[in-house]
Design a protein around this motif. Structure first.
Motif: not given
Lengths: 116, 115
Positions: B48-66
């Motif tokens: 659905v979605i993925r996040q790299e820990a070093y990135k402060q910005q939250n990942a977003t994919e259309n209706r899905f966000s973290v």
């Protein structure tokens, strides 16, 4: 879109019997995995396979388990002498080797193994 | 070893509403990857979605966000404008940036979408 496939979808076996679970990874992928999920528990890593050999394995993956890629397309998990506690859903996954981080693992639909 | 905890075995949401699924993890590593996978009934898990820990910005994919809170070791998934097709089991997963490349999963949250 290419998918990882697994057969059979459900396998019932008697305790002590050998079972082979089959997976066909996505064709240009180079890393292969087996995971399992006992009912109500976490999905657990079993083994990863790269370049025709095991690259990592967990404590669960003991001598009763083996993996091979017999023909360049199938990736199999063999359990030599099944135990009741081997009953679980077994998932195969594959990923395309990439130097970057964005290499997603693609999962198959799973094989439900029931040991009686 | 890394552990991933999903404290909500089941959640439900009205169609078109927003729902948040919780995930916490434990690690001593400073950099790693986090994922949410979705498993519809009798279908395979899909990312659905993925996040790299070093990135402060939250990942977003259309209706899905973290909502990634690194200090709190929290990684929640927000689904906006929920649709019937969102009904599935959702798994949170952790992967180390080096060494073992296997995923560590939580126990999953079963999401029901109410029409």
């Amino acid at each position: 879109e290419p998918e990882v496939t697994q057969t059979p979808s459900h396998q019932v076996t008697q305790m002590g019997q050998e079972v082979i679970l089959r997976c066909v990874p996505i064709s240009n992928h180079l890393y292969f995995y087996w995971y399992r999920q006992i009912l109500g528990q976490k999905v657990e890593f079993l083994v990863s396979f790269y370049n025709n050999e095991i690259s990592e394995k967990s404590e669960i993956f003991d001598d009763q388990f083996s993996v091979e890629r017999p023909d360049g397309s199938n990736f199999t998990l063999k359990i030599r002498s099944t135990k009741l506690e081997d009953s679980a859903m077994y998932f195969c996954a594959s990923r395309r080797f990439s130097a970057g981080w964005a290499d997603t693992q693609y999962f198959g639909p799973g094989t439900r193994l029931t040991v009686l | 070893a890394q552990t991933v905890t999903q404290s909500q075995p089941e959640m439900s949401v009205q169609e078109a509403e927003t729902v948040t699924l919780s995930c916490t993890y434990d690690t001593s590593e400073s950099d790693y990857y986090l994922f949410w996978y979705k498993q519809p009934p009798s279908r395979q898990m899909i990312l659905v979605i993925r996040q790299e820990a070093y990135k402060q910005q939250n990942a977003t994919e259309n209706r899905f966000s973290v909502n990634f809170q690194k200090a709190a070791k929290s990684f929640s998934l927000k689904i906006s404008d929920s649709q019937l097709g969102d009904a599935a089991m959702y798994f949170c997963a952790y992967r180390s940036i080096s060494g073992a490349n296997n995923l560590f999963f939580g126990t999953g949250t079963r999401l029901t979408v109410i029409p």
